[in-house]
Design an enzyme around this catalytic site. Structure first.
Site, PDB file in Angstrom:
ATOM      1  N   TYR A 123      -1.918  -7.527  -5.773  1.00 30.62           N
ATOM      2  CA  TYR A 123      -1.383  -6.160  -6.344  1.00 30.62           C
ATOM      3  C   TYR A 123      -1.211  -6.272  -7.599  1.00 30.62           C
ATOM      4  O   TYR A 123      -0.546  -7.133  -8.388  1.00 30.62           O
ATOM      5  CB  TYR A 123       0.090  -5.910  -5.705  1.00 30.62           C
ATOM      6  CG  TYR A 123       0.077  -5.477  -3.925  1.00 30.62           C
ATOM      7  CD1 TYR A 123      -1.381  -5.319  -3.569  1.00 30.62           C
ATOM      8  CD2 TYR A 123       1.021  -5.587  -3.225  1.00 30.62           C
ATOM      9  CE1 TYR A 123      -1.413  -4.808  -2.271  1.00 30.62           C
ATOM     10  CE2 TYR A 123       0.871  -5.349  -1.855  1.00 30.62           C
ATOM     11  CZ  TYR A 123      -0.261  -4.965  -1.508  1.00 30.62           C
ATOM     12  OH  TYR A 123      -0.534  -4.583  -0.007  1.00 30.62           O
ATOM     13  N   SER A 146       1.759   1.896   5.054  1.00 35.88           N
ATOM     14  CA  SER A 146       1.523   3.511   4.804  1.00 35.88           C
ATOM     15  C   SER A 146       1.891   4.315   5.882  1.00 35.88           C
ATOM     16  O   SER A 146       1.192   5.337   6.386  1.00 35.88           O
ATOM     17  CB  SER A 146      -0.093   3.448   4.756  1.00 35.88           C
ATOM     18  OG  SER A 146      -0.679   3.073   3.421  1.00 35.88           O
ATOM     19  N   GLY A 205       1.725   9.190   0.994  1.00 36.58           N
ATOM     20  CA  GLY A 205       2.322  10.112   0.474  1.00 36.58           C
ATOM     21  C   GLY A 205       2.010  11.582   1.014  1.00 36.58           C
ATOM     22  O   GLY A 205       2.598  12.428   0.757  1.00 36.58           O
ATOM     23  N   LEU A 232       2.232  12.608   3.991  1.00 40.21           N
ATOM     24  CA  LEU A 232       3.215  12.707   4.943  1.00 40.21           C
ATOM     25  C   LEU A 232       4.632  13.085   4.107  1.00 40.21           C
ATOM     26  O   LEU A 232       5.651  12.812   4.642  1.00 40.21           O
ATOM     27  CB  LEU A 232       3.292  12.005   5.923  1.00 40.21           C
ATOM     28  CG  LEU A 232       2.305  11.877   7.033  1.00 40.21           C
ATOM     29  CD1 LEU A 232       2.202  10.757   8.137  1.00 40.21           C
ATOM     30  CD2 LEU A 232       2.381  13.450   7.851  1.00 40.21           C
ATOM     31  N   GLY A 239       4.501  15.934   2.320  1.00 37.23           N
ATOM     32  CA  GLY A 239       4.451  17.169   2.022  1.00 37.23           C
ATOM     33  C   GLY A 239       4.007  17.655   0.387  1.00 37.23           C
ATOM     34  O   GLY A 239       4.041  18.838   0.242  1.00 37.23           O
TER      35      GLY A 239
HETATM   36  N1  LIG Z   1      -1.804  -4.953   4.343  1.00 38.67           N
HETATM   37  C1  LIG Z   1      -2.537  -3.725   3.884  1.00 38.67           C
HETATM   38  O1  LIG Z   1      -3.690  -3.956   3.553  1.00 38.67           O
HETATM   39  C2  LIG Z   1      -1.843  -2.936   2.925  1.00 38.67           C
HETATM   40  C3  LIG Z   1      -2.340  -1.637   2.621  1.00 38.67           C
HETATM   41  C4  LIG Z   1      -1.524  -0.820   1.868  1.00 38.67           C
HETATM   42  C5  LIG Z   1      -0.278  -1.139   1.504  1.00 38.67           C
HETATM   43  N2  LIG Z   1       0.345  -2.216   2.202  1.00 38.67           N
HETATM   44  C6  LIG Z   1       1.745  -2.332   1.733  1.00 38.67           C
HETATM   45  O2  LIG Z   1       2.541  -1.421   2.253  1.00 38.67           O
HETATM   46  C7  LIG Z   1       3.468  -0.733   1.329  1.00 38.67           C
HETATM   47  C8  LIG Z   1       3.312   0.740   1.704  1.00 38.67           C
HETATM   48  O3  LIG Z   1       2.122   1.304   1.487  1.00 38.67           O
HETATM   49  P1  LIG Z   1       2.172   2.750   0.998  1.00 38.67           P
HETATM   50  O4  LIG Z   1       2.690   2.869  -0.280  1.00 38.67           O
HETATM   51  O5  LIG Z   1       0.617   3.272   1.395  1.00 38.67           O
HETATM   52  O6  LIG Z   1       3.199   3.710   1.770  1.00 38.67           O
HETATM   53  P2  LIG Z   1       3.660   5.020   2.164  1.00 38.67           P
HETATM   54  O7  LIG Z   1       5.007   4.731   2.488  1.00 38.67           O
HETATM   55  O8  LIG Z   1       2.896   5.828   3.364  1.00 38.67           O
HETATM   56  O9  LIG Z   1       3.427   5.747   0.917  1.00 38.67           O
HETATM   57  C9  LIG Z   1       4.172   5.754  -0.300  1.00 38.67           C
HETATM   58  C10 LIG Z   1       4.100   6.785  -1.177  1.00 38.67           C
HETATM   59  O10 LIG Z   1       4.614   8.061  -0.342  1.00 38.67           O
HETATM   60  C11 LIG Z   1       5.338   9.022  -1.571  1.00 38.67           C
HETATM   61  N3  LIG Z   1       6.882   9.172  -1.170  1.00 38.67           N
HETATM   62  C12 LIG Z   1       7.442   8.120  -0.278  1.00 38.67           C
HETATM   63  N4  LIG Z   1       8.486   8.541  -0.141  1.00 38.67           N
HETATM   64  C13 LIG Z   1       8.666   9.772  -0.562  1.00 38.67           C
HETATM   65  C14 LIG Z   1       9.767  10.833  -0.667  1.00 38.67           C
HETATM   66  N5  LIG Z   1      10.978  10.608  -0.077  1.00 38.67           N
HETATM   67  N6  LIG Z   1       9.319  11.951  -1.198  1.00 38.67           N
HETATM   68  C15 LIG Z   1       8.201  12.181  -1.906  1.00 38.67           C
HETATM   69  N7  LIG Z   1       7.307  11.278  -1.543  1.00 38.67           N
HETATM   70  C16 LIG Z   1       7.423  10.142  -1.193  1.00 38.67           C
HETATM   71  C17 LIG Z   1       5.242   8.031  -2.801  1.00 38.67           C
HETATM   72  O11 LIG Z   1       4.187   8.800  -3.424  1.00 38.67           O
HETATM   73  P3  LIG Z   1       3.909   8.846  -4.933  1.00 38.67           P
HETATM   74  O12 LIG Z   1       4.071   7.617  -5.526  1.00 38.67           O
HETATM   75  O13 LIG Z   1       2.595   9.592  -5.008  1.00 38.67           O
HETATM   76  O14 LIG Z   1       4.930   9.767  -5.502  1.00 38.67           O
HETATM   77  C18 LIG Z   1       4.914   6.646  -2.527  1.00 38.67           C
HETATM   78  O15 LIG Z   1       4.413   6.199  -3.518  1.00 38.67           O
HETATM   79  C19 LIG Z   1       2.665  -1.243  -0.110  1.00 38.67           C
HETATM   80  O16 LIG Z   1       3.531  -1.176  -1.148  1.00 38.67           O
HETATM   81  C20 LIG Z   1       2.235  -2.498   0.258  1.00 38.67           C
HETATM   82  O17 LIG Z   1       3.260  -3.536   0.144  1.00 38.67           O
HETATM   83  C21 LIG Z   1      -0.361  -3.208   2.640  1.00 38.67           C
END
Ligand SMILES: NC(=O)c1ccc[n+]([C@@H]2O[C@H](COP(=O)([O-])OP(=O)(O)OC[C@H]3O[C@@H](n4cnc5c(N)ncnc54)[C@H](OP(=O)(O)O)[C@@H]3O)[C@@H](O)[C@H]2O)c1
Length: 321
Positions: A54, A215, A220, A222, A224
């Site tokens: 990362y 995710s 993001g 979900l 909206g």
């Molecule tokens: N093992 C793997 O291969 C793998 C792969 C991916 C991720 N991960 C891990 O999982 C973590 C989470 O993954 P992800 O970031 O894809 O998760 P996610 O929770 O599906 O997406 C996070 C994004 O959703 C939006 N968001 C979250 N809360 C919100 C709210 N209350 N209001 C509006 N928008 C909101 C933001 O987007 P914006 O930033 O666009 O505002 C945020 O960056 C990563 O940080 C990492 O540690 C692991």
């Protein structure tokens, strides 16, 4: 109230929300990352997920780990290291060399030392393989990880993006050779991507393998914030050019998002909270890894953490197509 669960069959207690740090040093700077991390810790999140991959290098044409996320966490955790369960990962490219990736003994041992240095700690609580490497014998990988536990550099081992059969195969080898077993798996799961319900979740529940969901808000989508396939609000991940979010941008998904949004409104929560609470309502799930680029993403998630879903609501969601 934050809920804590045992991670798989271990005695280790982790919060049902895990702070994902993929944005640290990549899309947000060190001071913004630090405030997010401190907010999470101050509200009872004791679980942090990062990876040697990362950082800024993820957005280069040749994608490789540059370690900024680990470096920021290392500095931010000064004086608080023992308050957290720190999870990181190895396996994705860290350079162009032939052995700068994968699960060979050489790569794993080199990378654990680098992660420890960046994280400014002498132990990693959960060391995870980032993906399944079909080109390295599992015996070699597990024996390298087993050594790291014996040396005190790593407390537990886990995997990520593994299928049920791959974990089962690894557990068999560990059993046969009397070595450490994976205690957890990380997998992508959310209201728009439910593939792991068939094999992985029942397997993990049966074998008591901890499940960390990444995710949970479909990167993001979900929340909206995207109204259609070409939408990319400023500062959103889509606008920042994340490749992997694109797979969610289909007409079918936007129809689903609209329906989930209607349902969330009826329950007086926002769609992000609704989506996160749905993931947490699945019995096999230990922890949902939330990605946050703003402090309110963490505080919003905290409100979803103790929302208990009724059977009726789960049935209503399952009828949405
Ligand atoms: N093992 C793997 O291969 C793998 C792969 C991916 C991720 N991960 C891990 O999982 C973590 C989470 O993954 P992800 O970031 O894809 O998760 P996610 O929770 O599906 O997406 C996070 C994004 O959703 C939006 N968001 C979250 N809360 C919100 C709210 N209350 N209001 C509006 N928008 C909101 C933001 O987007 P914006 O930033 O666009 O505002 C945020 O960056 C990563 O940080 C990492 O540690 C692991």
């Amino acid at each position: 109230m934050m809920e804590y669960k045992k991670l798989g069959q271990t005695g280790l207690e982790v919060s049902s929300l895990c702070l994902g740090t993929m944005a640290f040093g990549r899309w947000i700077d060190e001071s913004a990352s630090k405030v997010i991390l401190e907010t999470a810790l101050d509200h009872g999140i004791n679980f942090i997920d990062t990876a040697n991959f990362y950082g800024k290098g993820q957005d280069e044409e040749f994608k490789y780990g540059t370690g900024e996320s680990e470096e920021i966490i290392g500095r931010a955790l000064k004086g608080r290291r023992e308050d957290v369960v720190l999870a990181t990962k190895v396996g994705l490219p860290t350079g162009r060399g032939r052995n700068d990736r994968g699960h060979s003994r050489v790569h794993i041992i080199r990378e654990v030392e680098r992660s420890l240095r960046r994280l400014q700690t002498d132990y990693i609580d959960l060391y995870q393989l980032h993906y399944f490497d079909p080109n390295t014998p599992m015996e070699e990988t597990l024996s390298a990880l087993n050594d790291l536990v014996r040396q005190g550099k790593v407390r537990y081992i886990g995997c990520s993006n593994y299928a049920a059969w791959q974990i089962a195969k690894a557990q068999g080898i560990s059993e046969r050779l009397n070595m450490e077993k994976f205690v957890s798996v990380q997998s992508e799961y959310n209201l728009l991507s439910r593939g792991i319900e068939k094999e992985l979740l029942p397997f993990c529940e049966s074998e008591k393998v901890g499940v960390m969901i990444y995710s949970p808000m479909a990167r993001g989508v979900l929340s909206g914030k995207y109204k259609n396939r070409s939408d990319a609000p400023p500062e959103s991940r889509k606008a920042r050019g994340e490749e992997l979010i694109k797979k969610y941008f289909t007409d079918e998904n936007f129809k689903l998002v609209e329906q989930y949004q209607d349902l969330a409104q009826q329950y007086e929560v926002n769609l992000s909270q609704f989506s996160l609470a749905w993931v947490l309502s699945q019995s096999a799930v230990t922890s949902a890894i939330i990605g946050a680029s703003k402090v309110h993403h963490v505080t919003d998630a905290l409100k979803a953490a103790d929302w208990k879903w009724s059977k009726e609501l789960i049935e209503r969601v399952n009828k949405i197509k």
